[in-house]
Design a protein around this motif. Sequence first.
Motif, short mmCIF file in Angstrom:
data_model
loop_
_atom_site.label_atom_id
_atom_site.label_comp_id
_atom_site.label_asym_id
_atom_site.label_seq_id
_atom_site.Cartn_x
_atom_site.Cartn_y
_atom_site.Cartn_z
N PHE A 212 0.84 -1.20 0.00
CA PHE A 212 0.00 0.00 0.00
C PHE A 212 0.88 1.26 0.00
O PHE A 212 0.67 2.18 -0.78
CB PHE A 212 -0.91 -0.02 1.23
N ILE A 213 1.90 1.25 0.85
CA ILE A 213 2.80 2.42 0.95
C ILE A 213 3.56 2.62 -0.37
O ILE A 213 3.69 3.75 -0.84
CB ILE A 213 3.77 2.24 2.15
N VAL A 214 4.01 1.52 -0.96
CA VAL A 214 4.73 1.63 -2.25
C VAL A 214 3.83 2.27 -3.30
O VAL A 214 4.23 3.19 -4.03
CB VAL A 214 5.21 0.23 -2.72
N PHE A 215 2.57 1.82 -3.35
CA PHE A 215 1.63 2.37 -4.34
C PHE A 215 1.30 3.84 -4.03
O PHE A 215 1.11 4.64 -4.96
CB PHE A 215 0.35 1.54 -4.39
N VAL A 216 1.22 4.20 -2.75
CA VAL A 216 0.97 5.60 -2.39
C VAL A 216 2.11 6.47 -2.92
O VAL A 216 1.88 7.51 -3.55
CB VAL A 216 0.83 5.77 -0.85
N SER B 213 -6.39 -10.28 -8.79
CA SER B 213 -6.16 -8.96 -9.40
C SER B 213 -7.13 -7.92 -8.85
O SER B 213 -6.77 -6.76 -8.70
CB SER B 213 -6.22 -9.03 -10.92
N ALA B 214 -8.36 -8.35 -8.53
CA ALA B 214 -9.33 -7.40 -7.96
C ALA B 214 -8.83 -6.90 -6.61
O ALA B 214 -8.96 -5.71 -6.28
CB ALA B 214 -10.69 -8.06 -7.82
N ASN B 215 -8.24 -7.80 -5.85
CA ASN B 215 -7.71 -7.42 -4.54
C ASN B 215 -6.58 -6.39 -4.69
O ASN B 215 -6.57 -5.37 -4.00
CB ASN B 215 -7.20 -8.67 -3.83
N PHE B 216 -5.68 -6.67 -5.63
CA PHE B 216 -4.56 -5.74 -5.83
C PHE B 216 -5.04 -4.42 -6.44
O PHE B 216 -4.52 -3.36 -6.11
CB PHE B 216 -3.48 -6.38 -6.69
N ALA B 217 -6.00 -4.51 -7.33
CA ALA B 217 -6.53 -3.28 -7.96
C ALA B 217 -7.17 -2.39 -6.91
O ALA B 217 -7.01 -1.16 -6.94
CB ALA B 217 -7.53 -3.64 -9.04
N LEU B 218 -7.88 -3.00 -5.97
CA LEU B 218 -8.53 -2.23 -4.90
C LEU B 218 -7.48 -1.55 -4.03
O LEU B 218 -7.62 -0.37 -3.69
CB LEU B 218 -9.42 -3.17 -4.06
N THR B 219 -6.44 -2.30 -3.71
CA THR B 219 -5.33 -1.71 -2.93
C THR B 219 -4.72 -0.55 -3.72
O THR B 219 -4.46 0.52 -3.16
CB THR B 219 -4.24 -2.79 -2.65
N GLY B 220 -4.52 -0.77 -5.02
CA GLY B 220 -3.94 0.27 -5.87
C GLY B 220 -4.82 1.50 -5.95
O GLY B 220 -4.32 2.63 -5.93
N TYR C 267 -8.83 16.41 -13.47
CA TYR C 267 -8.93 15.15 -14.23
C TYR C 267 -7.70 14.28 -13.98
O TYR C 267 -7.80 13.07 -13.83
CB TYR C 267 -9.05 15.42 -15.74
N LEU C 268 -6.52 14.92 -13.94
CA LEU C 268 -5.28 14.17 -13.71
C LEU C 268 -5.29 13.49 -12.35
O LEU C 268 -4.94 12.32 -12.22
CB LEU C 268 -4.06 15.10 -13.81
N VAL C 269 -5.72 14.25 -11.35
CA VAL C 269 -5.74 13.70 -9.98
C VAL C 269 -6.73 12.54 -9.89
O VAL C 269 -6.49 11.56 -9.18
CB VAL C 269 -6.08 14.83 -8.97
N ILE C 270 -7.83 12.63 -10.63
CA ILE C 270 -8.81 11.52 -10.62
C ILE C 270 -8.27 10.35 -11.45
O ILE C 270 -8.43 9.19 -11.09
CB ILE C 270 -10.18 12.00 -11.18
N ALA C 271 -7.61 10.69 -12.56
CA ALA C 271 -7.17 9.63 -13.49
C ALA C 271 -6.03 8.79 -12.94
O ALA C 271 -5.97 7.58 -13.19
CB ALA C 271 -6.75 10.26 -14.82
N VAL C 272 -5.13 9.40 -12.17
CA VAL C 272 -3.94 8.66 -11.70
C VAL C 272 -4.31 7.40 -10.90
O VAL C 272 -3.83 6.32 -11.23
CB VAL C 272 -2.97 9.59 -10.93
N PRO C 273 -5.16 7.49 -9.86
CA PRO C 273 -5.48 6.27 -9.12
C PRO C 273 -6.19 5.22 -9.98
O PRO C 273 -5.92 4.02 -9.83
CB PRO C 273 -6.43 6.75 -8.01
N ILE C 274 -7.02 5.70 -10.90
CA ILE C 274 -7.75 4.74 -11.76
C ILE C 274 -6.77 4.02 -12.68
O ILE C 274 -6.80 2.80 -12.81
CB ILE C 274 -8.85 5.47 -12.58
N ILE D 119 -5.72 0.08 -12.81
CA ILE D 119 -5.82 -0.72 -14.05
C ILE D 119 -4.47 -1.39 -14.35
O ILE D 119 -4.43 -2.59 -14.67
CB ILE D 119 -6.28 0.17 -15.23
N ILE D 120 -3.38 -0.64 -14.22
CA ILE D 120 -2.04 -1.19 -14.48
C ILE D 120 -1.76 -2.34 -13.52
O ILE D 120 -1.30 -3.42 -13.91
CB ILE D 120 -0.96 -0.09 -14.37
N ILE D 121 -2.07 -2.12 -12.24
CA ILE D 121 -1.81 -3.16 -11.22
C ILE D 121 -2.67 -4.40 -11.50
O ILE D 121 -2.17 -5.53 -11.45
CB ILE D 121 -2.12 -2.59 -9.81
N ALA D 122 -3.94 -4.17 -11.81
CA ALA D 122 -4.84 -5.30 -12.08
C ALA D 122 -4.33 -6.10 -13.27
O ALA D 122 -4.30 -7.34 -13.24
CB ALA D 122 -6.25 -4.79 -12.35
N PHE D 123 -3.90 -5.40 -14.31
CA PHE D 123 -3.42 -6.08 -15.52
C PHE D 123 -2.15 -6.88 -15.22
O PHE D 123 -2.04 -8.05 -15.60
CB PHE D 123 -3.17 -5.06 -16.64
#
Lengths: 248, 297
Positions: free
Chosen positions: B24-28, B216-223, B266-273, B277-281
């Motif tokens: 979680f910290i790494v992704f933050v 992947s859903a678990n990791f995507a949620l964390t991401g 938009y950028l601030v909203i797009a980054v977590p999404i 997506i990248i993490i899930a993939f």
Amino acid sequence: MNTATSTSNPSRAEPKTQMQGRDNIRFDHVGFRYTRDAEILSDLSFSLPCGSMTYVTGASGAGKTTLLKLIYLHMRPTRGLISVFGRDTSQIDRKAIPALKRRMGIVLQDFDLIDHLNVFENVALPLRVAGQKRAAYKDDVSGLLKWVGLGGRAHALPQMLSGGEKQRAAIARAVIAKPEILIADEPTGNVDQDMAKRLIRLFTEMNRLGTTVVIATHNKDLIPKDASILALVNGQISNVTNDAGIKA
Amino acid sequence: MTDSITTQEQPLFPRRKKDDRPLFIVFVILSFLATLTLLASASANRAAADWHTDLASSVTVQIKPNDKPGAAALARDILLQSSAVTAVTILPVERSKELLKPWLGGAALPKDLPLPILLDVRLHAGQAIDNQQISAAFLAANIRADIDDPQKWAKEIKRPTNAAQALSVTALVLIITACITAAVFATRAAITGQRRLIDVLHQVGAPPSYTARLFSANFALTGLKAGGLGAGTALLVSGLIGMMFASSSGVSFFLPGLHLTLTDIYLVIAVPILLAIIIAFASWRTIIKTLYEEIYP
């Protein structure tokens, strides 16, 4: 058997008389080896008809577990042909294997219960994976848990269960989806003699309702005298008792 | 008791916050860096575009000191004859003095100090004056003047802007690579830790896609959660730094300051999404590969 039990059992299975005669499992000159080692199973040929109940016996290392793994499509043979549900497994795409596995119930020696799921969730797993809604299966699961004597332990995590309770939970999970083939590897290995006999009765009941049952065991005391037996010695069939229709 | 158990489904993938915390910290951190990079890049692009527009819409003409009286007015008349020019303003001498402040300081300048007279020439959008023609006209009128070439300055702006963009892209590529690597590493660790769950799911006939979706859903949620926190923090930090620069009259070229645009939001909203997506993939690919190599024959 109570009312809840009957809803939890494989009532959808065809009557045994109609099913008999068709092969559910067929081995033709099957051999299996890991890497370049000697063959663990060598030139096995037999067929198990629908609705049969077969005991696979043999000493430790005889190849019982490997034979079961080949039946439940966990591995593919290195030679020979295996047919399950009338389909040649060498021709089955690996993407189609999960659907075939959903028609089987498997009980392994070490139970394989999931530690973070309670007994109810462990038993309900095959139905959940099959995409069934909780409302549709919760009564079935509760009923089956009562039938195997775990009605009061639905909330318990596996680590809170005794060996016998774990074994019954594992069996309940294997039969909850009403499988056409039930495979059990040393299902009585971790329970006392009384519990072992009860479990064998449970398998016999499943078989009576139409399920093809294959049990691997080294405990010959538990095998009824008129049972169909496939005896393995060093990966080869040493003896077949044909009472239930094994064709070897 | 059984009723409460049977009505609430337990998650198949165990959620242990303590175990997930390092990831979680790494992704933050990655989300924070990605958002900061994007905000800085967007801000720099905006500033460069604004300067470019300013340069393209105006020209400064400098009448040299001690030129003949009325030279500025004459130069204005010449300039107004050009069809590209909309207005010409003769800037007061104080403005020329202000321009000298960075070199001579705030002290009072001698009254006889020769200073150029500046003309602010406004142009029609997209039009430019013919420097050669105007210079020839000035020469003919005996006016000594320099005309700033805006194209020269536009090129000077374009170079650092391009460099900043290249840096941003490089930083983003590195951040995405780090994100994929972290997701793959975490997925492999989860596969090892949850091997029994995977084996049992395989046993009960779960297709690989079912198991992969679970992981992947678990990791995507964390991401997504970590990404949201990182992006929000980056927005806050860049806003605070921008505010500090503004209050100290400094330059906040690469920072959005407090003037958030819709693009920044938009950028601030797009980054977590995008992060999710990248993490899930990455997680999906890793588990599908492992399942087919090790579990499914």
